[in-house]
Design a protein around this motif. Structure first.
Motif, PDB file in Angstrom:
ATOM      1  N   PRO A  21       0.822  -1.204   0.000  1.00  0.00           N
ATOM      2  CA  PRO A  21       0.000   0.000   0.000  1.00  0.00           C
ATOM      3  C   PRO A  21       0.857   1.255   0.000  1.00  0.00           C
ATOM      4  O   PRO A  21       1.893   1.320   0.644  1.00  0.00           O
ATOM      5  CB  PRO A  21      -0.805  -0.130   1.310  1.00  0.00           C
ATOM      6  N   SER A  22       0.461   2.261  -0.708  1.00  0.00           N
ATOM      7  CA  SER A  22       1.196   3.526  -0.745  1.00  0.00           C
ATOM      8  C   SER A  22       0.716   4.435   0.376  1.00  0.00           C
ATOM      9  O   SER A  22      -0.319   4.195   0.995  1.00  0.00           O
ATOM     10  CB  SER A  22       0.980   4.203  -2.103  1.00  0.00           C
ATOM     11  N   LEU A  68      -4.036  -5.961 -12.537  1.00  0.00           N
ATOM     12  CA  LEU A  68      -4.589  -7.162 -13.165  1.00  0.00           C
ATOM     13  C   LEU A  68      -5.359  -8.045 -12.182  1.00  0.00           C
ATOM     14  O   LEU A  68      -6.536  -8.339 -12.401  1.00  0.00           O
ATOM     15  CB  LEU A  68      -3.482  -7.953 -13.856  1.00  0.00           C
ATOM     16  N   PRO A  69      -4.746  -8.489 -11.083  1.00  0.00           N
ATOM     17  CA  PRO A  69      -5.518  -9.318 -10.159  1.00  0.00           C
ATOM     18  C   PRO A  69      -6.618  -8.553  -9.434  1.00  0.00           C
ATOM     19  O   PRO A  69      -7.683  -9.117  -9.156  1.00  0.00           O
ATOM     20  CB  PRO A  69      -4.469  -9.848  -9.170  1.00  0.00           C
ATOM     21  N   THR A  70      -6.398  -7.262  -9.141  1.00  0.00           N
ATOM     22  CA  THR A  70      -7.446  -6.473  -8.493  1.00  0.00           C
ATOM     23  C   THR A  70      -8.648  -6.332  -9.415  1.00  0.00           C
ATOM     24  O   THR A  70      -9.806  -6.474  -8.985  1.00  0.00           O
ATOM     25  CB  THR A  70      -6.919  -5.075  -8.106  1.00  0.00           C
ATOM     26  N   LEU A 215      -5.744  -8.510  -2.318  1.00  0.00           N
ATOM     27  CA  LEU A 215      -6.982  -9.011  -1.716  1.00  0.00           C
ATOM     28  C   LEU A 215      -7.702  -7.903  -0.944  1.00  0.00           C
ATOM     29  O   LEU A 215      -8.930  -7.808  -0.982  1.00  0.00           O
ATOM     30  CB  LEU A 215      -6.678 -10.193  -0.799  1.00  0.00           C
ATOM     31  N   GLN A 216      -6.938  -7.057  -0.245  1.00  0.00           N
ATOM     32  CA  GLN A 216      -7.535  -5.945   0.482  1.00  0.00           C
ATOM     33  C   GLN A 216      -8.192  -4.949  -0.466  1.00  0.00           C
ATOM     34  O   GLN A 216      -9.295  -4.456  -0.211  1.00  0.00           O
ATOM     35  CB  GLN A 216      -6.469  -5.244   1.332  1.00  0.00           C
ATOM     36  N   LEU A 217      -7.511  -4.638  -1.564  1.00  0.00           N
ATOM     37  CA  LEU A 217      -8.082  -3.722  -2.550  1.00  0.00           C
ATOM     38  C   LEU A 217      -9.355  -4.290  -3.159  1.00  0.00           C
ATOM     39  O   LEU A 217     -10.358  -3.590  -3.322  1.00  0.00           O
ATOM     40  CB  LEU A 217      -7.063  -3.428  -3.657  1.00  0.00           C
ATOM     41  N   THR A 222     -15.217  -3.809  -3.655  1.00  0.00           N
ATOM     42  CA  THR A 222     -16.409  -4.613  -3.955  1.00  0.00           C
ATOM     43  C   THR A 222     -17.724  -3.870  -3.670  1.00  0.00           C
ATOM     44  O   THR A 222     -18.650  -3.942  -4.491  1.00  0.00           O
ATOM     45  CB  THR A 222     -16.367  -5.938  -3.177  1.00  0.00           C
ATOM     46  N   PRO A 223     -17.879  -3.147  -2.542  1.00  0.00           N
ATOM     47  CA  PRO A 223     -19.149  -2.431  -2.322  1.00  0.00           C
ATOM     48  C   PRO A 223     -19.493  -1.454  -3.431  1.00  0.00           C
ATOM     49  O   PRO A 223     -20.659  -1.348  -3.829  1.00  0.00           O
ATOM     50  CB  PRO A 223     -18.912  -1.708  -0.986  1.00  0.00           C
ATOM     51  N   ALA A 224     -18.493  -0.729  -3.960  1.00  0.00           N
ATOM     52  CA  ALA A 224     -18.755   0.220  -5.042  1.00  0.00           C
ATOM     53  C   ALA A 224     -19.200  -0.509  -6.302  1.00  0.00           C
ATOM     54  O   ALA A 224     -20.109  -0.054  -7.008  1.00  0.00           O
ATOM     55  CB  ALA A 224     -17.501   1.047  -5.326  1.00  0.00           C
TER      56      ALA A 224
END
Length: 263
Positions: A21-22, A68-70, A215-217, A222-224
């Motif tokens: 995370p930045s 890509l995975p996000t 996974l956190q991202l 997901t709610p949005a």
């Protein structure tokens, strides 16, 4: 539309810090959430275009290795929600044939990615989409494709998704020719995309791309995505069937133009 190009070399150039995370995580996450909401709505209304544009946005915000995975995780939520909302209209026999081609070719495409010249294929795909859209518009086909034809469609989409990052516009003309409109089109296209996304999740997991940060991202966005899909469903309910067809064809035409431009 963003399609993946020379992925292994690009990923190798990115540092391991890209997966962390930045310091500006919150503003970036808020921006990504707004974009995810808007593009999930677009996908719910037109069936194509939103997912590819979401990949562009995520790459700009997080870099390709995280994007890509996000993107795949958020598309699981988006496509799963659209398929669920329209589950009664999903053409499951077509989906079964589609999966028979999509799953093995998506896995094969992932293995071939380091060795395939992606740039020429992008332009071939763009030309194919342009011809398909105009042919359907000005020379409507007289014969409806058989269900088993979608095994070949699934194979092409699975391979395109693995090589280029998104394949919704590839399938769209075939679903339209089949006569799917409204909820039948949205739900069936979402279910088809979901199959490919699940296959790619397996590949990303095997390749150790599903980091804790990714996974956190995915969870945070997901709610949005779900909210955008819900609003899109309400929008579709108020749209004329012909308007949905026009939106879908416009999305495929834009995707083809971007492909031909090498984007």
């Amino acid at each position: 539309m963003l399609f993946v190009q020379h992925l292994p070399s690009e990923l190798s150039r990115q540092s391991a810090s890209a997966l962390e995370p930045s310091t500006g995580l919150l503003p970036t996450l808020l921006t990504a959430s707004v974009l995810a909401f808007a593009l999930a709505w677009l996908s719910s209304v037109g069936g194509v275009g939103g997912g590819a544009l979401m990949l562009i946005a995520f790459t700009a915000l997080y870099g390709l290795q995280v994007a890509l995975p996000t993107h795949t995780l958020t598309q699981l939520a988006s496509n799963g929600r659209r398929a669920w909302f329209n589950r009664h209209a999903v053409q499951w026999r077509v989906i079964t044939w589609y999966a028979l081609g999509a799953v093995p070719f998506a896995l094969t495409g992932g293995l071939l990615l380091p060795y395939v010249p992606v740039e020429p294929l992008k332009r071939v795909l763009g030309g194919f989409l342009i011809v398909t859209v105009f042919w359907r518009r000005f020379r409507p086909p007289r014969a409806v494709p058989a269900d088993k034809t979608f095994a070949a469609v699934g194979a092409g989409c699975g391979l395109a998704s693995a090589l280029f990052g998104a394949a919704g516009p590839v399938a769209a003309p075939f679903f339209l020719v089949k006569g799917f409109i409204g909820s039948a089109y949205i739900g069936t296209e979402a279910a088809a995309s979901l199959i490919i996304q699940l296959t790619k999740i397996v590949a990303y997991g095997a390749g150790s791309l599903l980091s804790v940060h990714v996974l956190q991202l995915g969870l945070a966005l997901t709610p949005a995505v779900v909210a955008g899909a819900w609003l899109g469903r309400r929008t579709v309910a108020r749209m004329h069937a012909q308007a949905l067809v026009l939106v879908t064809e416009a999305g495929a035409a834009v995707a083809a133009t971007l492909l031909l431009a090498g984007i």
